[in-house]
Write an enzyme that holds these catalytic residues in place. Sequence first.
Site, short mmCIF file in Angstrom:
data_model
loop_
_atom_site.label_atom_id
_atom_site.label_comp_id
_atom_site.label_asym_id
_atom_site.label_seq_id
_atom_site.Cartn_x
_atom_site.Cartn_y
_atom_site.Cartn_z
N TYR A 1 -4.76 101.09 19.72
CA TYR A 1 -3.56 100.52 19.11
C TYR A 1 -3.28 101.12 17.73
O TYR A 1 -2.13 101.22 17.31
CB TYR A 1 -3.69 99.01 18.97
CG TYR A 1 -3.40 98.24 20.23
CD1 TYR A 1 -4.19 98.40 21.36
CD2 TYR A 1 -2.33 97.35 20.29
CE1 TYR A 1 -3.92 97.70 22.52
CE2 TYR A 1 -2.06 96.64 21.45
CZ TYR A 1 -2.85 96.82 22.56
OH TYR A 1 -2.58 96.12 23.70
N LYS B 1 -16.97 100.95 28.24
CA LYS B 1 -16.90 102.01 29.25
C LYS B 1 -17.84 103.11 28.78
O LYS B 1 -17.45 104.26 28.54
CB LYS B 1 -15.44 102.50 29.37
CG LYS B 1 -15.19 103.47 30.51
CD LYS B 1 -15.26 102.85 31.89
CE LYS B 1 -15.12 103.92 32.96
NZ LYS B 1 -15.41 103.40 34.32
N ASP C 1 -14.51 98.25 34.25
CA ASP C 1 -14.01 98.17 35.63
C ASP C 1 -14.75 97.09 36.41
O ASP C 1 -14.17 96.33 37.19
CB ASP C 1 -14.03 99.53 36.33
CG ASP C 1 -15.32 100.32 36.10
OD1 ASP C 1 -16.16 99.86 35.30
OD2 ASP C 1 -15.50 101.37 36.74
N ASP D 1 -6.90 93.49 25.95
CA ASP D 1 -5.50 93.24 26.30
C ASP D 1 -5.37 93.09 27.81
O ASP D 1 -4.76 92.15 28.32
CB ASP D 1 -4.63 94.39 25.80
CG ASP D 1 -3.17 94.19 26.18
OD1 ASP D 1 -2.67 93.07 25.97
OD2 ASP D 1 -2.55 95.14 26.68
N ASP E 1 -4.97 89.29 30.25
CA ASP E 1 -3.88 88.96 31.18
C ASP E 1 -4.46 88.60 32.55
O ASP E 1 -4.01 87.66 33.21
CB ASP E 1 -2.88 90.12 31.33
CG ASP E 1 -1.69 89.98 30.39
OD1 ASP E 1 -1.84 89.28 29.37
OD2 ASP E 1 -0.62 90.55 30.68
#
Length: 360
Positions: A141, A191, A223, A247, A251
Amino acid sequence: MNFHIVTLPGDGIGPDVTNEAVRVLKNIAEKFGHQFSFEQQLIGGIAIDETGSALPDETLRACLNADAVLLGAVGGPKWDDPRAKTRPEDGLLAIRKGLGLFANLRPVKPHPALAFASPLREEKIRGVDFVVVRELTGGLYFGKPKERRQENGHLSAVDTMEYHDYEIRRIVDLGFKLAQARKKKLASVDKANVLASSRLWREIATEMHADYPDVKLDHVLVDTAAMRLVTAPASFDVIVTENTFGDILTDEAAVLVGSMGLLPSASLGEGTRGLYEPIHGSAPDIAGKGIANPLGSILSAAMLLRHSLKLEDEANAIERAVDELLSEGCRSADIAREGERVLGTSEMTEQVVKRVISNQ
Ligand code: IPM
Ligand code: MG
């Protein structure tokens, strides 16, 4: 006690739900004998329209002088041109950075009476109670370079995922502390099999574990975490992760409870001042119609009371009221089943206020 609260209603249903949360806070102040002063400021699309900036200086200044900030939502089709110089979302990113809010807390705890609304089977939802701690001021970001380039007749664009050791340390530390106060399980999501920034993250989290021997630390690849959120969501207690992963996962986590309309969030920094907002967006299609679910914003106000004002009983009073009204079948449009009576934004709030006032 005296507290100063800045409200940033923003766009779409932002004002609809923020007004309701303020109404609940006023009732809390009256019942518990506090003085809350409220000051409204601009952010997002409406701020662009009125001042040309998604986060006017005056807004940031007001927030810096507040005990807490309550935000509605930003954005909408009116400001969606991808080539626009400023976007409503820039206001959100700028205020997170401007207030030093590096930690975003998103608790996920489905209400038993709404298990039917989850896309997962009821038995998968049973016992789900976790919180995601998302890093909020670093990573893709904000990393530089972040730009478009034109070379040899081709366009390219670059974003940078950069993390400093101190940025990782302060957020992972919060993850450990929260886990310690809960079920003592921390999933650090990264990751590390691909990204250098994740390998540093994992190294630091492992190192810090020595200070929290009572917490069980798991490193989970992002993942795998995405998969486990739908296959075994009840296995999580605290999840800590970097900005972009957070983020996406929040959701995914949010829909587990059935409606985005129910979930609150807190963004915190070093001090007690924080920014509180429902996790849903501005839902321009239903803005101003009086049908938006105000509970996400009202529960954000509860988090505000708890984390910034340190008013635990007051926060509990709101959460208990919401719990009860859902158990008793009060439903806004987003959580109603075929044939159920649907309450509007203001009627839902009325149900909260009524219980806040009468509960002991
Ligand atoms: C969120 C939102 C924001 C983000 C957008 C609106 C910039 O999706 O708070 O999760 O990506 O952080
Ligand atoms: Mg998001």
